[in-house]
Design a protein around this motif. Sequence first.
Motif, mmCIF file in Angstrom:
data_model
loop_
_atom_site.group_PDB
_atom_site.id
_atom_site.type_symbol
_atom_site.label_atom_id
_atom_site.label_comp_id
_atom_site.label_asym_id
_atom_site.label_seq_id
_atom_site.Cartn_x
_atom_site.Cartn_y
_atom_site.Cartn_z
ATOM 1 N N ALA A 1 48.516 34.882 32.738
ATOM 2 C CA ALA A 1 48.906 35.741 31.651
ATOM 3 C C ALA A 1 49.635 36.787 32.069
ATOM 4 C CB ALA A 1 47.614 36.175 30.754
ATOM 5 N N GLU B 1 40.932 37.659 36.344
ATOM 6 C CA GLU B 1 41.070 36.357 35.446
ATOM 7 C C GLU B 1 42.229 35.897 34.499
ATOM 8 O OE1 GLU B 1 38.102 33.702 35.157
ATOM 9 O OE2 GLU B 1 37.774 35.105 36.762
ATOM 10 N N LEU B 2 42.757 37.077 34.142
ATOM 11 C CA LEU B 2 44.187 37.073 33.365
ATOM 12 C C LEU B 2 45.095 36.402 34.084
ATOM 13 C CD1 LEU B 2 43.904 40.188 30.938
ATOM 14 C CD2 LEU B 2 43.417 38.013 30.460
ATOM 15 N N GLN C 1 45.285 35.979 22.777
ATOM 16 C CA GLN C 1 46.803 36.478 22.852
ATOM 17 C C GLN C 1 47.293 35.088 22.750
ATOM 18 O OE1 GLN C 1 48.033 37.054 26.996
ATOM 19 N NE2 GLN C 1 49.914 38.378 26.448
ATOM 20 N N GLU D 1 30.764 49.045 27.602
ATOM 21 C CA GLU D 1 31.459 50.079 26.931
ATOM 22 C C GLU D 1 31.515 49.792 25.547
ATOM 23 O OE1 GLU D 1 33.503 52.590 28.466
ATOM 24 O OE2 GLU D 1 31.804 52.190 29.865
ATOM 25 N N PHE E 1 39.368 48.049 29.476
ATOM 26 C CA PHE E 1 39.369 47.071 28.717
ATOM 27 C C PHE E 1 38.656 47.190 27.555
ATOM 28 C CE2 PHE E 1 41.849 43.874 31.193
ATOM 29 C CZ PHE E 1 42.569 43.230 30.184
ATOM 30 N N GLY E 2 37.330 47.908 27.755
ATOM 31 C CA GLY E 2 36.560 48.107 26.479
ATOM 32 C C GLY E 2 37.155 48.999 25.419
ATOM 33 N N GLU F 1 35.805 52.182 38.537
ATOM 34 C CA GLU F 1 36.408 51.073 37.803
ATOM 35 C C GLU F 1 36.301 49.898 38.636
ATOM 36 O OE1 GLU F 1 36.874 49.623 35.173
ATOM 37 O OE2 GLU F 1 38.261 50.710 34.070
ATOM 38 N N SER F 2 36.344 48.496 37.753
ATOM 39 C CA SER F 2 36.354 46.975 38.401
ATOM 40 C C SER F 2 37.590 46.588 38.029
ATOM 41 C CB SER F 2 35.214 46.559 38.519
ATOM 42 O OG SER F 2 34.869 46.612 37.090
ATOM 43 N N ARG G 1 44.038 25.822 34.437
ATOM 44 C CA ARG G 1 43.466 26.800 35.367
ATOM 45 C C ARG G 1 42.121 26.262 35.986
ATOM 46 N NH1 ARG G 1 40.176 31.897 35.140
ATOM 47 N NH2 ARG G 1 39.440 32.345 37.290
ATOM 48 N N ASP H 1 37.858 46.864 33.929
ATOM 49 C CA ASP H 1 36.908 46.490 33.227
ATOM 50 C C ASP H 1 36.561 47.355 31.966
ATOM 51 O OD1 ASP H 1 37.230 43.829 34.199
ATOM 52 O OD2 ASP H 1 35.701 44.523 35.800
ATOM 53 N N LEU H 2 36.249 48.620 32.805
ATOM 54 C CA LEU H 2 35.716 49.794 31.679
ATOM 55 C C LEU H 2 36.625 50.090 30.874
ATOM 56 C CD1 LEU H 2 33.933 51.937 34.479
ATOM 57 C CD2 LEU H 2 32.917 50.053 32.703
ATOM 58 N N ALA I 1 44.541 34.738 37.062
ATOM 59 C CA ALA I 1 44.277 33.142 37.264
ATOM 60 C C ALA I 1 44.825 32.485 36.431
ATOM 61 C CB ALA I 1 42.578 33.176 37.480
ATOM 62 N N TYR I 2 44.705 32.730 34.888
ATOM 63 C CA TYR I 2 45.186 31.838 33.768
ATOM 64 C C TYR I 2 46.667 32.191 33.620
ATOM 65 C CZ TYR I 2 40.512 31.309 31.678
ATOM 66 O OH TYR I 2 39.223 30.595 31.575
ATOM 67 N N ARG J 1 37.868 42.900 37.165
ATOM 68 C CA ARG J 1 37.311 41.464 37.253
ATOM 69 C C ARG J 1 38.222 40.705 36.197
ATOM 70 N NH1 ARG J 1 31.755 39.856 37.947
ATOM 71 N NH2 ARG J 1 32.407 38.503 39.407
ATOM 72 N N LEU J 2 38.133 41.551 35.033
ATOM 73 C CA LEU J 2 38.956 40.735 33.732
ATOM 74 C C LEU J 2 40.437 40.487 33.949
ATOM 75 C CD1 LEU J 2 38.424 41.614 30.122
ATOM 76 C CD2 LEU J 2 40.055 40.621 30.730
ATOM 77 N N PHE K 1 48.413 41.642 26.238
ATOM 78 C CA PHE K 1 47.346 40.696 25.949
ATOM 79 C C PHE K 1 46.892 40.709 24.508
ATOM 80 C CE2 PHE K 1 46.982 42.224 30.440
ATOM 81 C CZ PHE K 1 47.766 41.016 31.264
ATOM 82 N N ASP L 1 32.493 40.034 31.797
ATOM 83 C CA ASP L 1 33.702 40.465 32.224
ATOM 84 C C ASP L 1 34.638 39.207 32.472
ATOM 85 O OD1 ASP L 1 32.945 43.305 31.823
ATOM 86 O OD2 ASP L 1 32.044 43.322 33.931
ATOM 87 N N ARG M 1 30.358 44.831 32.278
ATOM 88 C CA ARG M 1 30.570 46.167 32.329
ATOM 89 C C ARG M 1 31.364 46.508 30.975
ATOM 90 N NH1 ARG M 1 33.228 48.845 37.031
ATOM 91 N NH2 ARG M 1 31.692 50.662 36.524
ATOM 92 N N LEU M 2 32.389 45.561 30.485
ATOM 93 C CA LEU M 2 33.108 45.896 29.206
ATOM 94 C C LEU M 2 31.967 45.765 28.246
ATOM 95 C CD1 LEU M 2 36.398 43.758 28.347
ATOM 96 C CD2 LEU M 2 34.802 44.918 26.860
#
Lengths: 324, 324
Positions: free
Chosen positions: B90, B84-85, A110, A84, B102-103, B77-78, A128, B99-100, B87-88, B80-81, B47, A99, A80-81
């Motif tokens: 951040a 992930e951040l 970062q 965009e 973020f674009g 919107e979703s 992770r 996700d959109l 999970a890391y 997912r990204l 980020f 994504d 999706r990103l």
Amino acid sequence: MRITALAGGVGGARFLRGLRTHLDRTPDLADSELTIIGNTGDDISLFGLRVCPDLDTLLYTLGGAIHEGQGWGRADESHRLQGELAAYGAEPQWFALGDLDFGTHVVRSQWLGQGLSLSDVTGRLAQRWGLPDQRIRLLPMTDSPVETHVVVEDEEGQRAIHFQEWWVRHQASIPAQRFVAVGMDRATAAPGVLDAIRQADVVILPPSNPVVSIGIILGVPGVRDALRGSAAPVVGVSPLVGGMPVRGHADACLATIGVECTPSAVAGLYEDFLDGWLVATEDEPQVRLRKAAVRGRPLLMTDRDAAADLAGAALDLALELKGA
Amino acid sequence: MRITALAGGVGGARFLRGLRTHLDRTPDLADSELTIIGNTGDDISLFGLRVCPDLDTLLYTLGGAIHEGQGWGRADESHRLQGELAAYGAEPQWFALGDLDFGTHVVRSQWLGQGLSLSDVTGRLAQRWGLPDQRIRLLPMTDSPVETHVVVEDEEGQRAIHFQEWWVRHQASIPAQRFVAVGMDRATAAPGVLDAIRQADVVILPPSNPVVSIGIILGVPGVRDALRGSAAPVVGVSPLVGGMPVRGHADACLATIGVECTPSAVAGLYEDFLDGWLVATEDEPQVRLRKAAVRGRPLLMTDRDAAADLAGAALDLALELKGA
């Protein structure tokens, strides 16, 4: 046992996941430590973010999140990103970034922006994905930005393009004249890299691309000397079967540097430090090396078990050469 | 006709979409040009990416992509990204980025990194959302990085935090002692901003936050002087109904700067340039201004038609004051 491997992307990652599986299911070897020195010559800045394709493929494969079908990128990925970015007219659009995958690039960029080294960042990412828990240490070959560029010539004239543009966008179809590891003249091996080779009990070269993956790592100052000087047996796995690469465009890469696309010729690239060479059964009769032992066996990693068996065979050859 | 508006996020965006609707359905006004000067004091780096919440809300709302329910962010919107951040590990995780969405932040950061000004970047983003085709020009108040910080004091002691941390993370619940527009001392108005005020036929202040949206824009050197000097009528819409903000935490902001939470007191903040003031019907009897005409009417923008009607009323008041 301390095992050190040099690795590129998909083939290296699958092989090393197999090696870890083999170690884990072999009681005497289960507590072995595996250090992977990853190629960073494929690294590229896209949309202002730092992308490390080989390190990511290693992380995702060893972390159980890889898209098994394509061998790179994340399973259950969405785009999706990137849609965009296309809608905004941002370039390039020939490199697929999902994504979930973007999460890695955003957080890496970062942390790099905060002054962390690529080694430090890779260590955090590896946490992770549970690599330390698997007794796997992933090191970038260098913390310096190194990018493999390809000098090509076609109807647009001679020019240098990023390796990813040549590999992904053009599928290595534009004749390449040479590869240039931009930044290598200022690069030093990342912390731990040279020691991991010097102190290894066994060094393994997975069936990664001998030119643009292993070849780039060998160009990092000190790496080749460390391999030459290491007391550990160095065993490689041929990336070719019947004169063709199992995957990717190693044939085009070898042609570019004027090396025949045969297991013997690839072994010749490693001649000064190679002790054992695993080739495809059908290739074995044609392979005679002066300085390295040759063994033939099926090389295709058709599934995870096949990869574990192949890695086990490479390790067995190394242990045999070590006289263990 | 040339209409210039100062705007923050959600309330301003809804009002200005209504204004554009009103203009488009009024034959004599359909070819009017609308210039919006957006607050950038809310901007924040997250980020490593540059996020401009108010400009994005304006772009998405005017571009037909806003999440209507929440008033900010993208429809469909979703996240997912961001998962992930997280999970890391951040930080921060208190600011929701889809996700959109973020674009937009990735491409803006890329373009800023290439040396484009925020004005240029905003112009490019506005193209994608069709603003020029709607005869809407969106200008950031300044191209200089300005960030509103909030001096707070609680059990952790006195400290300055980013406006977004106070607003989004703490929902303005930590008592604020003052607002500081960091970087404003080195800021200049973005290209076109002062001329858009000086050359306007009408200037509108939508019901945006008078302290941290309109108030920040008024702090850009030259903006307040341009408003004072403009021959155009300046008409504002009260962000309060019955002594409470329609949306957001204007009450907490007004308390911080020691101003009563009443339409009269808010008008007092604009006293040196305000010509007309639209307030809620129930508030009208209490509002008497020395220098500005007051009109009462329903202020709630319950749907797009209500927003268009409200904007039309503000414009009518301006035209009346102009003697048109």
